[in-house]
Design an enzyme around this catalytic site. Structure first.
Site, short mmCIF file in Angstrom:
data_model
loop_
_atom_site.label_atom_id
_atom_site.label_comp_id
_atom_site.label_asym_id
_atom_site.label_seq_id
_atom_site.Cartn_x
_atom_site.Cartn_y
_atom_site.Cartn_z
N ALA A 179 -4.10 -8.16 7.29
CA ALA A 179 -4.86 -7.29 6.37
C ALA A 179 -5.34 -8.14 5.19
O ALA A 179 -5.30 -9.37 5.25
CB ALA A 179 -3.97 -6.14 5.92
N ALA A 203 0.26 -12.23 13.48
CA ALA A 203 1.11 -13.33 13.94
C ALA A 203 2.28 -12.81 14.77
O ALA A 203 2.81 -11.73 14.52
CB ALA A 203 1.63 -14.10 12.74
N ASP A 214 10.44 -7.99 1.01
CA ASP A 214 10.96 -6.71 1.50
C ASP A 214 11.66 -6.82 2.84
O ASP A 214 12.55 -6.04 3.15
CB ASP A 214 9.82 -5.69 1.63
CG ASP A 214 9.37 -5.14 0.28
OD1 ASP A 214 9.83 -5.65 -0.76
OD2 ASP A 214 8.54 -4.20 0.26
N HIS A 244 8.91 -4.85 -36.70
CA HIS A 244 8.94 -3.44 -37.06
C HIS A 244 7.52 -2.93 -37.24
O HIS A 244 6.70 -3.65 -37.83
CB HIS A 244 9.72 -3.25 -38.36
CG HIS A 244 9.74 -1.84 -38.84
ND1 HIS A 244 10.50 -0.87 -38.23
CD2 HIS A 244 9.05 -1.23 -39.84
CE1 HIS A 244 10.29 0.28 -38.86
NE2 HIS A 244 9.42 0.09 -39.85
P1 FAD Z 1 4.12 -7.00 1.40
O1 FAD Z 1 3.53 -6.88 0.08
O2 FAD Z 1 4.43 -5.75 2.16
O3 FAD Z 1 3.16 -7.93 2.25
C1 FAD Z 1 3.40 -8.19 3.61
C2 FAD Z 1 2.11 -8.66 4.24
O4 FAD Z 1 2.41 -9.10 5.56
C3 FAD Z 1 1.06 -7.56 4.39
O5 FAD Z 1 -0.14 -7.96 3.78
C4 FAD Z 1 0.90 -7.39 5.91
O6 FAD Z 1 -0.43 -7.11 6.29
C5 FAD Z 1 1.34 -8.74 6.42
N1 FAD Z 1 1.86 -8.71 7.79
C6 FAD Z 1 2.88 -7.98 8.28
N2 FAD Z 1 3.10 -8.27 9.58
C7 FAD Z 1 2.19 -9.21 9.90
C8 FAD Z 1 1.92 -9.94 11.10
N3 FAD Z 1 2.63 -9.77 12.21
N4 FAD Z 1 0.91 -10.82 11.09
C9 FAD Z 1 0.14 -11.03 9.97
N5 FAD Z 1 0.38 -10.38 8.81
C10 FAD Z 1 1.39 -9.50 8.78
N6 FAD Z 1 7.19 -3.14 -6.49
C11 FAD Z 1 7.32 -3.53 -7.77
O7 FAD Z 1 7.94 -4.55 -8.03
N7 FAD Z 1 6.78 -2.78 -8.80
C12 FAD Z 1 6.09 -1.65 -8.57
O8 FAD Z 1 5.62 -1.01 -9.51
C13 FAD Z 1 5.92 -1.22 -7.23
N8 FAD Z 1 5.21 -0.11 -6.95
C14 FAD Z 1 5.01 0.24 -5.65
C15 FAD Z 1 4.27 1.38 -5.38
C16 FAD Z 1 4.04 1.77 -4.08
C17 FAD Z 1 3.21 2.99 -3.81
C18 FAD Z 1 4.57 0.99 -3.01
C19 FAD Z 1 4.32 1.37 -1.59
C20 FAD Z 1 5.32 -0.15 -3.26
C21 FAD Z 1 5.56 -0.53 -4.58
N9 FAD Z 1 6.31 -1.65 -4.89
C22 FAD Z 1 6.49 -2.02 -6.19
C23 FAD Z 1 6.96 -2.47 -3.84
C24 FAD Z 1 6.14 -3.73 -3.58
O9 FAD Z 1 4.85 -3.37 -3.18
C25 FAD Z 1 6.82 -4.57 -2.51
O10 FAD Z 1 8.15 -4.83 -2.90
C26 FAD Z 1 6.11 -5.90 -2.32
O11 FAD Z 1 4.77 -5.70 -1.96
C27 FAD Z 1 6.82 -6.72 -1.24
O12 FAD Z 1 6.15 -7.92 -1.08
P2 FAD Z 1 6.25 -8.72 0.29
O13 FAD Z 1 5.50 -9.99 0.06
O14 FAD Z 1 7.64 -8.79 0.76
O15 FAD Z 1 5.49 -7.81 1.38
#
Ligand code: FAD
Length: 463
Positions: A37, A119, A310, A442
């Site tokens: 994405a 991937a 995550d 302050h």
């Molecule tokens: P992600 O951001 O989930 O990115 C993973 C990426 O991997 C995606 O782009 C996906 O397309 C890609 N991917 C997956 N599988 C494959 C594959 N097989 N091949 C190629 N690409 C792949 N966290 C905060 O700290 N503060 C906040 O205020 C907060 N608010 C949030 C609000 C909402 C509505 C949501 C849903 C989440 C929120 N979060 C917040 C949580 C935060 O978004 C996640 O903790 C963070 O995005 C995790 O990062 P990441 O890099 O682990 O994974």
């Protein structure tokens, strides 16, 4: 035969993955990052940033309604406001575009090759990437799994049609008249509160007895009060039975069943790690429940394969993913690094906001530590009064023997910005005396942190 070879392949360009790739690029490592994405992941595209943009818009709208009703003591009066949600969402999309464009530019600047595709592991060093131009094999010395998480679906309430996840909720083109939110965790309450302020009639259904079940009630009480003021109908200790025409059926703890009428049903009951489709079976990695098990260097059970963000467990927060991503790049780059952080701040951008950093009094006691907890209320803070929101407090948790700060929690308007001072103090090993000996500008909300530490030492000045 590989189509591409590199030192490091990062799977997933969310905050964990893209930070890892940028840092690796800065260190001169030949790096490829792949995402199916847009770069930026959940956080930038459908998570942190879009939700905070909508929360801001809803706050402005709610304030305009207060002014229009002549209910503001500030003497401000305006005409009745209207909301054009499609325009709000377009504005939010503009911010997302600016940020994801920025990430793309940073990756390029760091010399990282970006691939668009899905991937899948073939073995520990080879990944098959399905792209629009066909399949490509990437051979990498090291692989970082940063595939993030996805919303959990309820068996009784599958996504589709009017049953939506946070992703769809953040791009609605009109405010639903009646919104049911299933799950009173931070994502459900952040979005539910925003829609209540936009004018939707919101019902929140939560199986537990408390909202934000991971936070203690002292912290959640001001949020629950505000939800009441906003007219949000809270159904606690209530479970969802399933979809019904025009709404959902729910059952309270005493067995009473009823239908909650709703035009949209937002399901926010948690997030699951995205491990299913990436070919983990080929690797046979050790798991920790549904998550990939990692050590203090984010190494998985297979040599050369790392996991961050995550996909590795709680807390599922963007800044944890980023910190892990940076660390892993440096480890692969040959530096001596290990996870040694004293705390990871967590913020609920509810109304008011909640911040927790380090140990709560209950968590400290559960660890067998002898601690003291002291707080200072915002109702005694001048700045809180001048912004008309003095519900909330700062609470510090200190070791009973030497006053070392083990945790800081706060609830109040705008306290997310205080999380930096809280985390820095704990990370630097500050004692209550160190915070007490610092001069705080302050009038600011941060004076409440100072006063809470003075209270921990037994001599608060302003209460
Ligand atoms: P992600 O951001 O989930 O990115 C993973 C990426 O991997 C995606 O782009 C996906 O397309 C890609 N991917 C997956 N599988 C494959 C594959 N097989 N091949 C190629 N690409 C792949 N966290 C905060 O700290 N503060 C906040 O205020 C907060 N608010 C949030 C609000 C909402 C509505 C949501 C849903 C989440 C929120 N979060 C917040 C949580 C935060 O978004 C996640 O903790 C963070 O995005 C995790 O990062 P990441 O890099 O682990 O994974």
């Amino acid at each position: 035969m590989a189509d591409l070879a590199c030192k490091l392949l990062v799977i997933g360009a969310g905050p964990g993955g893209y930070v890892s790739a940028i840092r690796a690029g800065q260190l001169g490592l030949d790096t490829v990052i792949v995402d199916e994405a847009a770069v930026g992941g959940t956080c930038l595209n459908v998570g942190c940033i879009p939700s905070k943009a909508l929360i801001h818009a809803s706050d402005e709208f709610a304030m305009a309604k207060v002014f229009a009703a002549g209910a503001s003591p500030l003497g401000i009066r305006v005409g009745a406001p209207e909301i054009d949600l499609a325009k709000t969402v377009a504005w939010k999309d503009g911010i997302v575009k600016r940020l994801t464009g920025g990430v793309g530019a940073l990756l390029k600047k760091a010399g990282v090759r970006v691939m668009a595709g899905t991937a899948r592991f073939l073995d520990g060093k080879t990944v098959l990437v399905r792209t629009a131009e066909g399949d490509k094999r990437v051979r990498a010395e090291n692989v970082v799994i940063a595939t993030g998480s996805a919303p959990v679906e309820l068996e009784t309430l599958k996504f589709g049609g009017d049953v939506i996840s946070s992703t769809e909720a953040l791009s609605l083109q009109a405010v639903p008249e009646r919104l049911a939110v299933v799950g009173a965790g931070y994502i459900g309450l952040e979005i539910g509160t925003a829609f209540a302020k936009f004018g939707a009639s919101v019902t929140v259904i939560e199986a537990q007895k408390h909202i934000l079940p991971l936070f203690d009630e002292e912290l959640t009480r001001p949020v629950q009060r505000r939800l009441g003021d906003l007219g949000v109908d809270l159904r606690l200790a209530t479970r969802v039975l399933g979809r019904e025409p025009g709404g959902i059926s729910v059952e309270a703890q005493d067995g009473a069943r009823e239908t909650v009428v709703a035009d949209k049903v937002l399901v926010t009951v948690g997030r699951r790690p995205r491990t299913r489709a990436i070919g983990l079976d080929e690797l046979d990695l050790t798991m920790a429940g549904p998550f990939i098990e990692i050590d203090d260097k984010c190494r998985t059970s297979m040599r050369g394969v790392y996991a961050i963000g995550d996909v590795t467990g709680e807390p599922m927060l963007a800044h944890r993913a980023m910190a892990q991503g940076e660390m892993v790049a440096e480890i692969i780059g040959g530096q001596k690094r290990a996870w040694d952080r004293a705390c990871i701040p967590a913020v609920c951008f509810t109304d008011p906001e909640i911040v927790t950093v380090g140990l709560t009094p209950a968590a400290a006691k559960a660890k067998g530590l002898e601690v003291k907890a002291a707080s200072f209320p915002f109702r005694a803070n001048g700045r809180a009064m001048t912004i008309e929101r003095d519900d909330g407090f700062v609470r510090v948790v200190t070791r009973a023997d030497n006053n070392a700060l083990l945790g800081v929690q706060s609830v109040g308007v705008g306290v997310s910005e205080l999380s930096a001072a809280f985390a820095l103090s704990i990370e630097m090993g500050a004692r209550a005396e160190d915070v007490a000996a610092t001069i705080y500008a302050h009038p600011t909300l941060s004076e409440a942190f100072h006063e809470a530490c003075l209270a921990a030492l037994g001599h608060p000045l302003h209460i």
